[in-house]
Design a protein around this motif. Structure first.
Motif, PDB file in Angstrom:
ATOM      1  N   LEU A 222       2.431 -13.416  10.846  1.00  0.00           N
ATOM      2  CA  LEU A 222       1.426 -14.321  10.336  1.00  0.00           C
ATOM      3  C   LEU A 222       1.670 -15.276   9.388  1.00  0.00           C
ATOM      4  CD1 LEU A 222      -2.447 -13.416  10.047  1.00  0.00           C
ATOM      5  CD2 LEU A 222      -1.510 -14.731  12.223  1.00  0.00           C
ATOM      6  N   ALA A 223       1.856 -16.789   9.068  1.00  0.00           N
ATOM      7  CA  ALA A 223       2.441 -16.697   7.968  1.00  0.00           C
ATOM      8  C   ALA A 223       1.536 -18.112   7.431  1.00  0.00           C
ATOM      9  CB  ALA A 223       3.866 -18.458   8.372  1.00  0.00           C
ATOM     10  N   ALA A 224       1.311 -17.651   5.229  1.00  0.00           N
ATOM     11  CA  ALA A 224       0.323 -17.809   4.573  1.00  0.00           C
ATOM     12  C   ALA A 224       1.555 -19.106   3.319  1.00  0.00           C
ATOM     13  CB  ALA A 224      -0.107 -17.178   4.981  1.00  0.00           C
ATOM     14  N   ALA A 225       0.859 -20.553   4.191  1.00  0.00           N
ATOM     15  CA  ALA A 225       1.768 -21.075   3.182  1.00  0.00           C
ATOM     16  C   ALA A 225       1.536 -21.178   1.766  1.00  0.00           C
ATOM     17  CB  ALA A 225       1.905 -22.717   3.566  1.00  0.00           C
ATOM     18  N   GLY A 226       2.117 -20.644   1.402  1.00  0.00           N
ATOM     19  CA  GLY A 226       2.314 -21.431  -0.322  1.00  0.00           C
ATOM     20  C   GLY A 226       2.929 -22.260  -1.005  1.00  0.00           C
ATOM     21  N   ASN A 227       2.806 -22.126  -2.800  1.00  0.00           N
ATOM     22  CA  ASN A 227       4.256 -23.651  -3.732  1.00  0.00           C
ATOM     23  C   ASN A 227       5.970 -23.312  -3.063  1.00  0.00           C
ATOM     24  OD1 ASN A 227       5.342 -25.955  -4.957  1.00  0.00           O
ATOM     25  ND2 ASN A 227       4.351 -24.878  -6.737  1.00  0.00           N
ATOM     26  N   VAL A 270       8.788 -15.538   2.139  1.00  0.00           N
ATOM     27  CA  VAL A 270      10.374 -16.547   2.068  1.00  0.00           C
ATOM     28  C   VAL A 270      10.003 -17.535   1.183  1.00  0.00           C
ATOM     29  CG1 VAL A 270      11.277 -17.440   3.376  1.00  0.00           C
ATOM     30  CG2 VAL A 270      10.206 -15.889   4.101  1.00  0.00           C
ATOM     31  N   ILE A 271      10.555 -17.437   0.139  1.00  0.00           N
ATOM     32  CA  ILE A 271      10.999 -18.025  -1.080  1.00  0.00           C
ATOM     33  C   ILE A 271      12.438 -19.630  -0.985  1.00  0.00           C
ATOM     34  CG2 ILE A 271       9.475 -16.640  -2.715  1.00  0.00           C
ATOM     35  CD1 ILE A 271      12.136 -16.257  -3.729  1.00  0.00           C
ATOM     36  N   GLY A 272      11.868 -20.680  -1.611  1.00  0.00           N
ATOM     37  CA  GLY A 272      12.403 -21.313  -2.050  1.00  0.00           C
ATOM     38  C   GLY A 272      12.843 -22.398  -0.914  1.00  0.00           C
ATOM     39  N   LEU A 273      11.131 -23.015  -0.400  1.00  0.00           N
ATOM     40  CA  LEU A 273      11.516 -23.607   0.477  1.00  0.00           C
ATOM     41  C   LEU A 273      10.702 -25.453   0.378  1.00  0.00           C
ATOM     42  CD1 LEU A 273       9.126 -21.196   3.162  1.00  0.00           C
ATOM     43  CD2 LEU A 273      11.654 -21.476   3.082  1.00  0.00           C
ATOM     44  N   THR A 274      10.680 -26.088   1.008  1.00  0.00           N
ATOM     45  CA  THR A 274      10.716 -27.532   0.572  1.00  0.00           C
ATOM     46  C   THR A 274       9.533 -27.855   1.228  1.00  0.00           C
ATOM     47  OG1 THR A 274      12.711 -27.934   0.810  1.00  0.00           O
ATOM     48  CG2 THR A 274      11.191 -30.165   0.646  1.00  0.00           C
ATOM     49  N   ASN A 275       8.717 -27.811   0.083  1.00  0.00           N
ATOM     50  CA  ASN A 275       6.916 -28.668   0.438  1.00  0.00           C
ATOM     51  C   ASN A 275       6.939 -29.440   0.954  1.00  0.00           C
ATOM     52  OD1 ASN A 275       6.055 -26.564  -1.375  1.00  0.00           O
ATOM     53  ND2 ASN A 275       5.775 -27.948  -3.156  1.00  0.00           N
ATOM     54  N   GLY A 276       6.058 -29.102   2.086  1.00  0.00           N
ATOM     55  CA  GLY A 276       5.901 -30.788   2.852  1.00  0.00           C
ATOM     56  C   GLY A 276       6.951 -30.415   4.287  1.00  0.00           C
ATOM     57  N   VAL A 304       3.388 -26.138   0.233  1.00  0.00           N
ATOM     58  CA  VAL A 304       1.922 -27.026  -0.026  1.00  0.00           C
ATOM     59  C   VAL A 304       2.308 -27.054  -1.856  1.00  0.00           C
ATOM     60  CG1 VAL A 304       1.186 -28.454   1.511  1.00  0.00           C
ATOM     61  CG2 VAL A 304       0.104 -26.604   0.406  1.00  0.00           C
ATOM     62  N   PRO A 305       1.910 -27.700  -2.505  1.00  0.00           N
ATOM     63  CA  PRO A 305       1.967 -27.769  -4.025  1.00  0.00           C
ATOM     64  C   PRO A 305       0.632 -27.037  -3.959  1.00  0.00           C
ATOM     65  CG  PRO A 305       2.229 -29.377  -4.063  1.00  0.00           C
ATOM     66  CD  PRO A 305       2.472 -29.293  -2.613  1.00  0.00           C
ATOM     67  N   PRO A 306       0.194 -25.966  -5.332  1.00  0.00           N
ATOM     68  CA  PRO A 306      -1.354 -26.013  -5.465  1.00  0.00           C
ATOM     69  C   PRO A 306      -2.145 -27.309  -5.939  1.00  0.00           C
ATOM     70  CG  PRO A 306      -0.304 -24.683  -7.015  1.00  0.00           C
ATOM     71  CD  PRO A 306       0.825 -25.934  -6.068  1.00  0.00           C
ATOM     72  N   ILE A 307      -3.340 -27.713  -5.623  1.00  0.00           N
ATOM     73  CA  ILE A 307      -4.342 -27.963  -5.095  1.00  0.00           C
ATOM     74  C   ILE A 307      -4.445 -28.628  -7.674  1.00  0.00           C
ATOM     75  CG2 ILE A 307      -6.360 -29.070  -5.556  1.00  0.00           C
ATOM     76  CD1 ILE A 307      -7.010 -27.423  -2.793  1.00  0.00           C
ATOM     77  N   PRO A 308      -4.326 -29.739  -7.640  1.00  0.00           N
ATOM     78  CA  PRO A 308      -4.387 -30.555  -9.272  1.00  0.00           C
ATOM     79  C   PRO A 308      -5.282 -29.767  -9.064  1.00  0.00           C
ATOM     80  CG  PRO A 308      -4.397 -31.954  -7.506  1.00  0.00           C
ATOM     81  CD  PRO A 308      -4.341 -31.476  -6.952  1.00  0.00           C
ATOM     82  N   VAL A 323     -16.256 -51.573 -14.049  1.00  0.00           N
ATOM     83  CA  VAL A 323     -16.111 -50.817 -15.516  1.00  0.00           C
ATOM     84  C   VAL A 323     -14.610 -50.222 -15.385  1.00  0.00           C
ATOM     85  CG1 VAL A 323     -16.640 -48.197 -15.552  1.00  0.00           C
ATOM     86  CG2 VAL A 323     -18.514 -50.586 -15.066  1.00  0.00           C
ATOM     87  N   THR A 324     -14.375 -49.922 -16.008  1.00  0.00           N
ATOM     88  CA  THR A 324     -12.747 -49.392 -16.467  1.00  0.00           C
ATOM     89  C   THR A 324     -13.035 -48.388 -16.822  1.00  0.00           C
ATOM     90  OG1 THR A 324     -12.122 -51.462 -17.437  1.00  0.00           O
ATOM     91  CG2 THR A 324     -10.166 -49.637 -17.320  1.00  0.00           C
ATOM     92  N   VAL A 325     -12.278 -47.286 -15.602  1.00  0.00           N
ATOM     93  CA  VAL A 325     -12.360 -45.653 -15.941  1.00  0.00           C
ATOM     94  C   VAL A 325     -10.617 -45.139 -16.688  1.00  0.00           C
ATOM     95  CG1 VAL A 325     -12.496 -43.751 -14.429  1.00  0.00           C
ATOM     96  CG2 VAL A 325     -13.740 -45.496 -14.227  1.00  0.00           C
ATOM     97  N   SER A 326     -10.950 -44.347 -17.402  1.00  0.00           N
ATOM     98  CA  SER A 326      -9.931 -43.944 -17.420  1.00  0.00           C
ATOM     99  C   SER A 326      -9.859 -42.227 -18.315  1.00  0.00           C
ATOM    100  CB  SER A 326      -9.157 -44.080 -18.804  1.00  0.00           C
ATOM    101  OG  SER A 326      -9.197 -45.580 -18.569  1.00  0.00           O
ATOM    102  N   TRP A 327      -8.429 -41.569 -17.670  1.00  0.00           N
ATOM    103  CA  TRP A 327      -8.353 -40.095 -17.596  1.00  0.00           C
ATOM    104  C   TRP A 327      -7.444 -39.201 -17.878  1.00  0.00           C
ATOM    105  CZ3 TRP A 327      -8.881 -42.959 -13.273  1.00  0.00           C
ATOM    106  CH2 TRP A 327      -8.088 -43.062 -12.512  1.00  0.00           C
ATOM    107  N   THR A 328      -7.195 -38.491 -18.485  1.00  0.00           N
ATOM    108  CA  THR A 328      -6.418 -37.502 -18.796  1.00  0.00           C
ATOM    109  C   THR A 328      -5.491 -36.774 -17.393  1.00  0.00           C
ATOM    110  OG1 THR A 328      -6.529 -36.707 -21.618  1.00  0.00           O
ATOM    111  CG2 THR A 328      -4.928 -35.204 -19.890  1.00  0.00           C
ATOM    112  N   LEU A 329      -3.332 -37.596 -17.292  1.00  0.00           N
ATOM    113  CA  LEU A 329      -3.332 -37.057 -15.611  1.00  0.00           C
ATOM    114  C   LEU A 329      -3.540 -35.418 -15.632  1.00  0.00           C
ATOM    115  CD1 LEU A 329      -0.349 -39.569 -15.738  1.00  0.00           C
ATOM    116  CD2 LEU A 329      -2.667 -39.120 -14.714  1.00  0.00           C
ATOM    117  N   SER A 330      -3.468 -34.703 -14.521  1.00  0.00           N
ATOM    118  CA  SER A 330      -3.796 -33.661 -14.041  1.00  0.00           C
ATOM    119  C   SER A 330      -1.999 -32.839 -13.601  1.00  0.00           C
ATOM    120  CB  SER A 330      -4.796 -33.072 -13.412  1.00  0.00           C
ATOM    121  OG  SER A 330      -6.224 -33.377 -13.332  1.00  0.00           O
ATOM    122  N   SER A 331      -1.885 -31.853 -13.908  1.00  0.00           N
ATOM    123  CA  SER A 331       0.269 -31.265 -14.087  1.00  0.00           C
ATOM    124  C   SER A 331      -0.250 -31.386 -11.816  1.00  0.00           C
ATOM    125  CB  SER A 331       0.114 -30.399 -14.356  1.00  0.00           C
ATOM    126  OG  SER A 331       1.393 -29.763 -14.233  1.00  0.00           O
ATOM    127  N   GLY A 332       0.875 -31.795 -11.640  1.00  0.00           N
ATOM    128  CA  GLY A 332       1.395 -32.106  -9.920  1.00  0.00           C
ATOM    129  C   GLY A 332       0.791 -32.590  -9.182  1.00  0.00           C
TER     130      GLY A 332
END
Length: 464
Positions: A222-227, A270-276, A304-308, A323-332
């Motif tokens: 089995l292969a489980a994807a990570g970041n 297995v690390i050093g892989l490209t997301n996507g 894939v990267p983790p869900i932000p 209505v103008t909606v604003s927020w602080t950006l989420s990392s990633g």
């Protein structure tokens, strides 16, 4: 006269005897030789003995019978101590007696001696090879001329010899030495044997390390994807001492075409892989006997990267139809969605989605543009009344009041519009017939598309 003749004859006899006439005393035959020794050679036996006093020659008598004698053996005349009786058959036992002879005759037989002619010991075997197996080593070699059998000697020391090794008697080329310990190095020499003796040791010593057969391929990989990585897991293979993984971006990955990761363990990443990017993996099991086939089928995963994290600091500022909606950006995060509703329990499952929103965008799709959509509906209802025979002003008033009353019912009762619709649509009645016509015309979908289009255009205008 008769008396005188007798006296003369008697006198003559007395004179001949009494006067010491010619006499002879012959020597006796010699005694039988002693100390007879028979020494075997190649097709011959060499005999030696202690000389007999007074002997002038010797005879040898031989036979394959232990009862050999002068009368029952093959005679070799004029023999001397150290002579070889040749023309004998190797491997046959021969018996010998010797007699001494002179002018007076032949002695009695000596005590018998025996020997078995043999060829010389063969040369040492050459080309000795040891082929490792599971708890055993198979030996092979080039035959030695004249050998009738072979012995092998083994040890865990490289200085093995017939004086220092464990002997396996009567082994044949191609036989296996069994009962060995896998993973241990063993050393072997072989000797050739015949009736003439045992050859020197073969040289150099052959060596081999018994090993079990290669393990079976791992299963349930089995292969489980990570970041930027993929974690591999599998069911262990019996007898395996380690595992290797091979990866590729091709679905036909194999140990001959993939990138090798040696000594991986189930659960390693297995690390050093490209997301996507989709990666494919096979795993092999390894022990001293070799490497298994590839696991099958190949396992695949797309890192894939983790869900932000949820955007924080969200604010909503009212404007003219927007209505103008604003927020602080989420990392990633690489994009944002906004969901809106007139209900305080708005969520992404119940609200209207504004995809690819940007902090600071105005939400105008419904609140800003919505009235125009309602005006079209009032106009359409009025046109329908006119077509049914109502005066224009009456039809317009009825259409507006209908929309107003329906809106108030939704706001004041809090009942879902679908439930209010079902309450006034009696089976087989006029309302359900009209609703059927609306669904056939795609009114619901058109209104949803209109809100979405207005919202998207608002976002575009906000970026200019």
């Amino acid at each position: 006269m008769k008396r005188t003749g007798f006296a003369v004859s008697f006198l003559a006899i007395v004179m001949i005897v009494g006067c010491g006439g010619p006499t002879s005393t012959a020597a006796p035959p010699p005694a039988a030789p002693t100390g007879v020794v028979a020494s075997a050679g190649n097709g011959q036996v060499t005999l030696t003995w202690t000389a007999s006093v007074g002997a002038t020659s010797y005879n040898i008598y031989w036979s394959t019978s232990s009862n050999v004698s002068k009368s029952g053996g093959m005679r070799v005349t004029a023999a001397t101590s150290g002579n070889a009786v040749a023309g004998l058959t190797n491997g046959s036992l021969y018996y010998f007696v010797v007699t001494a002879e002179n002018a007076s005759g032949e002695s009695s037989e000596s005590s018998s001696a025996s020997a078995t002619p043999e060829p010389p010991a063969p040369g040492a075997p050459i080309g000795v090879l040891g082929a490792a197996g599971n708890g055993q080593v198979t030996l092979s070699w080039t035959s030695s001329s004249g050998a009738t059998s072979y012995n092998a000697y083994w040890s865990t020391s490289a200085s093995v010899s017939k004086s220092a090794g464990t002997k396996i008697q009567g082994i044949a080329s191609g036989d296996a030495v069994t009962g060995l310990t896998n993973g241990t190095t063993y050393y072997f020499v072989v000797t050739a044997v015949n009736g003439g003796g045992e050859s020197p040791d073969s040289s150099p010593a052959a060596s081999a390390i018994p090993e079990p057969p290669p393990p079976a391929a791992p299963t349930s990989v089995l292969a489980a994807a990570g970041n930027g990585q993929v974690t591999l897991s599998w069911t262990a293979s019996s007898g395996a001492t380690s595992y290797d993984a091979y990866w590729s971006t091709s679905a036909s990955v194999s140990k001959s075409t993939g990138t090798k990761i040696q000594g991986i363990a189930s659960g390693d990443a297995v690390i050093g892989l490209t997301n996507g990017t989709t990666y494919y993996f096979v795993v092999t099991a390894v022990n001293g006997g070799g490497e298994s086939p590839d696991s099958s089928p190949a396992a695949a995963a797309t890192p894939v990267p983790p869900i932000p994290a949820v955007p924080a600091g969200m604010t909503a500022v009212a404007g003219d139809g927007k209505v103008t909606v604003s927020w602080t950006l989420s990392s990633g995060a690489n994009s944002y969605n906004v969901y809106w509703s007139t209900s305080s329990s708005v969520s992404k499952t119940s609200g209207t989605k504004v995809a690819n929103a940007v902090s600071g965008d105005a939400v105008t799709g419904l609140s800003g543009s919505g009235p125009a959509f309602v005006y079209v509906m009032i106009e359409a209802l009025s046109d329908g009344g006119v077509r049914a025979g109502l005066p224009r002003d009456v039809a317009m008033t009825l259409a507006a009041q209908t929309v107003l009353g329906a809106a108030k019912m939704v706001l004041e009762t809090g009942t879902h519009p679908g439930a209010l619709k079902d309450a006034v649509a009696s089976p087989g009645g006029t309302t359900i017939a009209g609703l059927h016509a609306l669904e056939r015309g795609g009114v619901r979908g058109s209104l949803i598309d209109a809100v979405q289009a207005a919202t998207q255009r608002s976002i575009e205008l906000g970026k200019t």
